[in-house]
Design a protein around this motif. Structure first.
Motif, short mmCIF file in Angstrom:
data_model
loop_
_atom_site.label_atom_id
_atom_site.label_comp_id
_atom_site.label_asym_id
_atom_site.label_seq_id
_atom_site.Cartn_x
_atom_site.Cartn_y
_atom_site.Cartn_z
N GLN A 174 -6.90 -10.77 29.09
CA GLN A 174 -6.07 -9.57 29.30
C GLN A 174 -5.52 -9.47 30.72
N GLU A 188 4.40 -9.72 29.25
CA GLU A 188 4.19 -8.50 30.01
C GLU A 188 2.96 -7.70 29.58
N ILE A 190 0.08 -8.96 29.73
CA ILE A 190 -0.99 -9.48 30.58
C ILE A 190 -0.80 -8.96 32.00
N PHE A 191 -1.86 -8.47 32.60
CA PHE A 191 -1.74 -8.00 33.97
C PHE A 191 -2.20 -9.08 34.94
N LEU B 204 -7.31 -4.86 39.34
CA LEU B 204 -7.35 -5.59 38.07
C LEU B 204 -8.10 -4.80 37.00
N ARG B 207 -6.09 -1.60 35.94
CA ARG B 207 -4.88 -1.90 35.19
C ARG B 207 -5.20 -2.44 33.80
N ILE B 208 -6.25 -3.26 33.69
CA ILE B 208 -6.64 -3.75 32.36
C ILE B 208 -7.04 -2.57 31.49
N ARG B 211 -4.28 -0.42 30.02
CA ARG B 211 -3.53 -1.02 28.92
C ARG B 211 -4.23 -0.97 27.58
N GLN B 212 -5.48 -0.56 27.60
CA GLN B 212 -6.22 -0.58 26.33
C GLN B 212 -5.70 0.51 25.40
#
Lengths: 212, 212
Positions: A174, A188, A190-191, B204, B207-208, B211-212
């Motif tokens: 991820q 996009e 994926i960070f 990191l 931000r991950i 997005r969940q």
DNA sequence: TAGATTGTTAATCGATTAACAATC
DNA sequence: TAGATTGTTAATCGATTAACAATC
């Protein structure tokens, strides 16, 4: 669209949280059981308002006149940056930098648990580095899937970086912590967090020169 | 006051220059002898105007309709970030991270030449790590003065960081590249660049999660 | 109660982006 | 000449800071 509901937390705010954590840990050890944004501001040469805004972003709540409860705040910030539960990661590229990162114990304090390394060099495969197993690249996908790993650390040289990133994306990662001096192309969803040592060094060089 | 004469170059601009350098080097190898800001923008997902502003800050000049001469621009940017002449540095703290940095050959590409390491641990002193000599802390001042060294790299653990920073300042260093997870206190004539791995990791993680 | 501190809304500042004239 | 591109001035955007009401 989700941005309208929950505005993304400002990048500078996120980056400051670990500093607050570090100061808080010191204060907790010293037995300080309540802290104010003025305390932080003095210690870190910041403005109290800024600290208050940052803490609010992280979901912390204080009491007027009293401040924040040290332990409670520490717990809140730890959760915010995800350091309460270790997150598993794989590392790709077991060269000099990769080896260093594998051996750097300080990361566990930051909730990071590097489970395994992967390298294209067959010679390195099926050995261990700092007690972590090193596997061939073609084992990456299976390993990531089986262990539900979300984070990849990229310590591959300039040339191999994009290919390694592709492999991580394909494996289902991820987020990528990219130490290679290259901007990698990813979907996009994926960070990517680029850790740019060259940038830091450039800042240092320019600022030193500016002062001469 | 000197700020009125020469406004300080924006931090984000300085940080982007190394990326331009890296792309330029690729293009030079490929035999591309002229580059435009549109080229950069496409490659790096930036806006052409921003690239133009950045290059102007670094003192580069282009020709309308044609762009910038690849080699000339590379030379200008190299000079700007000080990578044309290696700058000497000392490293303080020969632990895990310090050892890694001593061994990382990639830095010479960025104009950095780490001459020697210093450590408080007597056991480590008078040995070499990755072919670099390790000396006791009480040798620092003399070494820095004799060799005219301006840059110090700080890879000491949290506890020792401030003391080590004091020693670097006392020795006459101009800038400190601080890898310790602590804000160190120095006179304002000294520039400190904090390389904050914890911050990168926090970004990191957040931000991950977002997005969940 | 008085005053220190939080939390929030408004003003400022700096960096990015847009608009456009200059030019090869 | 026409059009792509530079360089610069003006508008926008986002983060920091100031101001202030709420509160323990």
């Amino acid at each position: 669209m989700s941005k309208l509901l929950k505005p993304a937390i400002p990048l500078p705010t996120i980056k400051r949280i670990p500093i607050y954590v570090s100061v808080l840990e010191k204060w907790k050890q010293e037995g300080k059981d309540t802290v104010s944004t003025t305390d932080f501001a003095e210690q870190l040469s910041l403005k109290p308002v800024q600290v208050r805004k940052d803490l609010a972003c992280a979901g912390a709540e204080g009491k007027p006149r009293i401040g924040y409860n040290t332990e409670e705040l520490l717990e809140t910030l730890h959760r915010f940056v995800g350091w309460n539960n270790l997150s598993d990661a794989v590392l790709v590229g077991a060269g000099a930098l990769g080896t260093a990162i594998l051996g750097y114990k300080g990361f566990t304090r930051f909730g990071l648990n590097i489970r395994a390394a992967f390298d294209a060099d067959e010679q390195k495969c099926n050995t261990t580095i700092h007690d972590k197993p090193v596997y061939a690249m073609d084992k990456l996908k299976q390993y990531v899937r089986q262990n539900g790993i979300m984070m990849g650390i990229l310590t591959v040289s300039e040339n191999g970086a994009q290919q390694a990133a592709d492999a991580l994306v394909d494996a289902g990662i991820q987020g990528i912590w990219n130490f290679s001096p290259v901007k990698i192309q990813v979907p996009e969803t994926i960070f990517v967090q680029r850790e740019d040592l060259a940038a830091g060094l450039a800042v240092l060089a320019v600022r030193i020169r500016e002062r001469q």
